[in-house]
Write an enzyme that holds these catalytic residues in place. Structure first.
Site, mmCIF file in Angstrom:
data_model
loop_
_atom_site.group_PDB
_atom_site.id
_atom_site.type_symbol
_atom_site.label_atom_id
_atom_site.label_comp_id
_atom_site.label_asym_id
_atom_site.label_seq_id
_atom_site.Cartn_x
_atom_site.Cartn_y
_atom_site.Cartn_z
ATOM 1 N N ASP A 53 0.851 -1.188 0.000
ATOM 2 C CA ASP A 53 0.000 0.000 0.000
ATOM 3 C C ASP A 53 0.890 1.243 0.000
ATOM 4 O OD1 ASP A 53 -2.928 1.051 0.652
ATOM 5 O OD2 ASP A 53 -1.506 2.234 1.822
ATOM 6 N N TYR A 58 2.967 9.864 -0.070
ATOM 7 C CA TYR A 58 4.054 9.339 0.763
ATOM 8 C C TYR A 58 5.437 9.634 0.170
ATOM 9 C CZ TYR A 58 0.101 6.632 2.613
ATOM 10 O OH TYR A 58 -1.111 6.251 3.116
ATOM 11 N N LYS A 75 -2.692 5.943 -4.428
ATOM 12 C CA LYS A 75 -3.819 6.843 -4.137
ATOM 13 C C LYS A 75 -3.634 8.187 -4.824
ATOM 14 C CE LYS A 75 -3.767 4.658 0.408
ATOM 15 N NZ LYS A 75 -2.378 4.613 0.893
ATOM 16 N N HIS A 84 -7.637 9.515 -2.182
ATOM 17 C CA HIS A 84 -7.027 9.448 -0.843
ATOM 18 C C HIS A 84 -7.924 10.078 0.231
ATOM 19 C CE1 HIS A 84 -2.769 9.114 1.069
ATOM 20 N NE2 HIS A 84 -3.692 8.970 1.997
ATOM 21 N N LYS A 107 2.720 -1.122 8.843
ATOM 22 C CA LYS A 107 4.008 -0.606 8.344
ATOM 23 C C LYS A 107 5.090 -0.894 9.373
ATOM 24 C CE LYS A 107 7.137 2.901 8.983
ATOM 25 N NZ LYS A 107 7.729 3.350 10.264
ATOM 26 N N SER A 108 6.244 -1.328 8.925
ATOM 27 C CA SER A 108 7.415 -1.372 9.805
ATOM 28 C C SER A 108 8.679 -1.365 8.968
ATOM 29 C CB SER A 108 7.396 -2.621 10.700
ATOM 30 O OG SER A 108 8.579 -2.640 11.470
ATOM 31 N N VAL A 109 9.690 -0.678 9.496
ATOM 32 C CA VAL A 109 11.001 -0.715 8.849
ATOM 33 C C VAL A 109 11.944 -1.649 9.624
ATOM 34 C CG1 VAL A 109 10.870 1.551 7.739
ATOM 35 C CG2 VAL A 109 11.692 1.393 10.102
ATOM 36 N N ARG A 153 9.856 -7.072 13.118
ATOM 37 C CA ARG A 153 8.423 -6.716 13.201
ATOM 38 C C ARG A 153 7.698 -7.041 11.896
ATOM 39 N NH1 ARG A 153 8.947 -0.713 15.930
ATOM 40 N NH2 ARG A 153 9.148 -1.386 18.099
ATOM 41 N N ASN A 209 4.510 -9.338 12.074
ATOM 42 C CA ASN A 209 3.201 -8.888 11.575
ATOM 43 C C ASN A 209 2.674 -9.784 10.457
ATOM 44 O OD1 ASN A 209 3.558 -6.788 13.347
ATOM 45 N ND2 ASN A 209 4.071 -5.263 11.793
HETATM 46 N N1 LIG Z 1 -5.503 6.177 3.557
HETATM 47 C C1 LIG Z 1 -4.975 6.887 4.522
HETATM 48 O O1 LIG Z 1 -5.329 8.061 4.732
HETATM 49 C C2 LIG Z 1 -3.929 6.287 5.375
HETATM 50 C C3 LIG Z 1 -3.342 5.112 5.017
HETATM 51 N N2 LIG Z 1 -2.366 4.541 5.791
HETATM 52 C C4 LIG Z 1 -1.780 3.245 5.332
HETATM 53 O O2 LIG Z 1 -1.837 2.311 6.403
HETATM 54 C C5 LIG Z 1 -0.521 1.833 6.691
HETATM 55 C C6 LIG Z 1 -0.376 1.455 8.143
HETATM 56 O O3 LIG Z 1 -0.627 2.573 8.983
HETATM 57 P P1 LIG Z 1 0.511 3.387 9.758
HETATM 58 O O4 LIG Z 1 -0.010 4.750 9.974
HETATM 59 O O5 LIG Z 1 1.791 3.228 9.060
HETATM 60 O O6 LIG Z 1 0.547 2.746 11.193
HETATM 61 P P2 LIG Z 1 0.626 1.275 11.824
HETATM 62 O O7 LIG Z 1 -0.583 1.152 12.689
HETATM 63 O O8 LIG Z 1 0.900 0.251 10.797
HETATM 64 O O9 LIG Z 1 1.879 1.426 12.789
HETATM 65 C C7 LIG Z 1 3.178 1.651 12.330
HETATM 66 C C8 LIG Z 1 4.072 1.959 13.537
HETATM 67 O O10 LIG Z 1 4.065 0.849 14.450
HETATM 68 C C9 LIG Z 1 5.383 0.324 14.594
HETATM 69 N N3 LIG Z 1 5.233 -1.148 14.534
HETATM 70 C C10 LIG Z 1 4.921 -1.899 13.461
HETATM 71 N N4 LIG Z 1 4.840 -3.204 13.784
HETATM 72 C C11 LIG Z 1 5.097 -3.286 15.106
HETATM 73 C C12 LIG Z 1 5.181 -4.383 16.012
HETATM 74 N N5 LIG Z 1 4.973 -5.620 15.615
HETATM 75 N N6 LIG Z 1 5.471 -4.090 17.319
HETATM 76 C C13 LIG Z 1 5.686 -2.819 17.734
HETATM 77 N N7 LIG Z 1 5.612 -1.749 16.910
HETATM 78 C C14 LIG Z 1 5.347 -1.977 15.606
HETATM 79 C C15 LIG Z 1 6.202 0.864 13.438
HETATM 80 O O11 LIG Z 1 7.547 1.067 13.828
HETATM 81 P P3 LIG Z 1 8.847 0.751 12.936
HETATM 82 O O12 LIG Z 1 8.530 1.072 11.500
HETATM 83 O O13 LIG Z 1 9.876 1.675 13.524
HETATM 84 O O14 LIG Z 1 9.195 -0.697 13.146
HETATM 85 C C16 LIG Z 1 5.511 2.213 13.179
HETATM 86 O O15 LIG Z 1 5.987 3.167 14.088
HETATM 87 C C17 LIG Z 1 0.360 3.006 6.243
HETATM 88 O O16 LIG Z 1 1.717 2.666 6.172
HETATM 89 C C18 LIG Z 1 -0.296 3.379 4.959
HETATM 90 O O17 LIG Z 1 0.058 2.453 3.948
HETATM 91 C C19 LIG Z 1 -1.993 5.116 6.969
HETATM 92 C C20 LIG Z 1 -2.508 6.328 7.370
HETATM 93 C C21 LIG Z 1 -3.527 7.005 6.596
HETATM 94 O O1 LIG Z 2 -2.199 8.332 4.229
HETATM 95 C C1 LIG Z 2 -1.949 9.167 5.082
HETATM 96 C C2 LIG Z 2 -0.980 8.953 6.139
HETATM 97 O O2 LIG Z 2 -1.342 9.574 7.353
HETATM 98 C C3 LIG Z 2 -1.590 10.959 7.266
HETATM 99 C C4 LIG Z 2 -1.778 11.554 8.634
HETATM 100 O O3 LIG Z 2 -2.580 10.780 9.448
HETATM 101 C C5 LIG Z 2 -2.775 11.129 6.403
HETATM 102 O O4 LIG Z 2 -3.033 12.479 6.188
HETATM 103 C C6 LIG Z 2 -2.593 10.467 5.088
HETATM 104 O O5 LIG Z 2 -3.820 10.305 4.480
#
Ligand SMILES: NC(=O)C1=CN([C@@H]2O[C@H](COP(=O)(O)OP(=O)(O)OC[C@H]3O[C@@H](n4cnc5c(N)ncnc54)[C@H](OP(=O)(O)O)[C@@H]3O)[C@@H](O)[C@H]2O)C=CC1
Ligand SMILES: O=C1CO[C@H](CO)[C@@H](O)[C@@H]1O
Length: 279
Positions: free
Chosen positions: A46, A51, A76, A109, A232-234, A238, A242
């Site tokens: 995704d 981004y 998106k 988006h 998401k994780s880098v 993790r 996940n």
């Molecule tokens: N349509 C929209 O508006 C939006 C879409 N998204 C999508 O959803 C995806 C996921 O959401 P996102 O906001 O990234 O947040 P997540 O809920 O996936 O959380 C990511 C965070 O959690 C940490 N993490 C991941 N796995 C673990 C684990 N097993 N244990 C502890 N910590 C963990 C990561 O750290 P680290 O990377 O340091 O390991 C990072 O800081 C986004 O990447 C994006 O693709 C997100 C927001 C808005």
């Molecule tokens: O995809 C996204 C990532 O998170 C941002 C902040 O919450 C959003 O604005 C955006 O839509």
């Protein structure tokens, strides 16, 4: 390791229920992160123009050596491109950056209800790019019931998905039920609330009972509710953790214990008031 199940979208296209999220992965880290996720076994990525890492997502995909048809890629439409005539230009740019000929899924988006371009017009642009074969499916993100009703009344194609914020502190039961009624799949963004739910005592208790981590039981909760997730994780450990969600099952009581944590708490913007266009 057990396989990730596919879910069938309302136009017959199949999508893996678990994917890899790429928000907040710096471009310089994205190629490796995506390559790692694909190595671990993820087959769904995704991303979004917003981004700033589509080019590197494409590079990570090519590094993997996987066939295009084996990886489901979502991107998106960014907020500055809602005018109908701009929608095709925006997807063309995403395709060029990712270096693929077609997206599997392309989403609006944000609805941006306060700007001077009506998202109904934007959706008509999305319908056209779908007819032109630029995406195998089209959908929306951050649409509320009132936005979806306007699309239902004024356009032809029902969105395949609605990607919304969902996690134990924001369970979104009404909107998810509405999506389901209309054949729109719910994709849950920030499925672990960016880590905020992981210390919750109720989640820790369920995790301990199953010998799993808090992140695993939270993601499994979303999976058993039928949503699509892409944490998401880098961090490689993790990314692996996940992905390991299909060798255990939560009971109804576990699901209820997690669902009752709802407090309608967003980590991201409110779709009814968010109208930001990048400068
Ligand atoms: N349509 C929209 O508006 C939006 C879409 N998204 C999508 O959803 C995806 C996921 O959401 P996102 O906001 O990234 O947040 P997540 O809920 O996936 O959380 C990511 C965070 O959690 C940490 N993490 C991941 N796995 C673990 C684990 N097993 N244990 C502890 N910590 C963990 C990561 O750290 P680290 O990377 O340091 O390991 C990072 O800081 C986004 O990447 C994006 O693709 C997100 C927001 C808005
Ligand atoms: O995809 C996204 C990532 O998170 C941002 C902040 O919450 C959003 O604005 C955006 O839509």
């Amino acid at each position: 390791m057990a396989n990730v199940p596919n879910i069938t979208l309302n136009n017959g296209v199949e999508i893996p229920q678990l994917g890899f999220g790429t928000y907040q992965i710096e471009p310089e880290n994205t190629r490796e992160a995506v390559r790692t996720a694909l190595e671990v076994g993820y087959r769904h990525i995704d991303t979004a123009e917003m981004y700033g890492n589509e080019k590197e997502v494409g590079e990570g995909f090519r590094d993997s050596g996987l066939a295009r048809e084996d990886v489901f890629i979502t991107s998106k439409l960014n907020n500055g491109f809602h005018a109908e005539a701009d929608v095709a230009k925006a997807i063309d740019q995403s395709l060029a950056d990712l270096q693929v000929e077609q997206l599997d899924l392309f989403l609006i988006h944000w609805p941006l209800p306060g700007i001077d371009v009506d998202f109904v017009e934007t959706w008509k642009g999305m319908e056209q790019l779908y007819r032109d074969g630029k995406a195998r499916a089209i959908g929306v993100s951050n649409f509320q019931t009132n936005h979806l009703n306007r699309l239902r009344d004024q356009t032809d194609i029902t969105p395949a998905v609605n990607q919304i914020e969902v996690h134990p502190y924001l369970t979104q039961d009404e909107l998810r039920a509405y999506n389901a009624e209309r054949g729109i799949l719910t994709e849950a963004w920030s499925p672990i609330a960016q880590g905020k739910v992981l210390d919750d005592p109720a989640i820790v208790r369920v995790a301990e009972r199953h010998g799993k981590s808090p992140a695993q039981v939270t993601l499994r909760w979303a999976i058993q509710r039928g949503d699509i997730v892409f944490p998401k994780s880098v961090t490689r450990s993790r990314v692996e953790e996940n992905f390991a969600l299909f060798d255990f099952e939560l009971s109804e009581d576990d699901i209820t214990a997690i669902s009752t944590l709802n407090r309608d708490e967003r980590t991201g913007p409110d779709p009814d008031t968010f109208n930001m266009i990048p400068s």
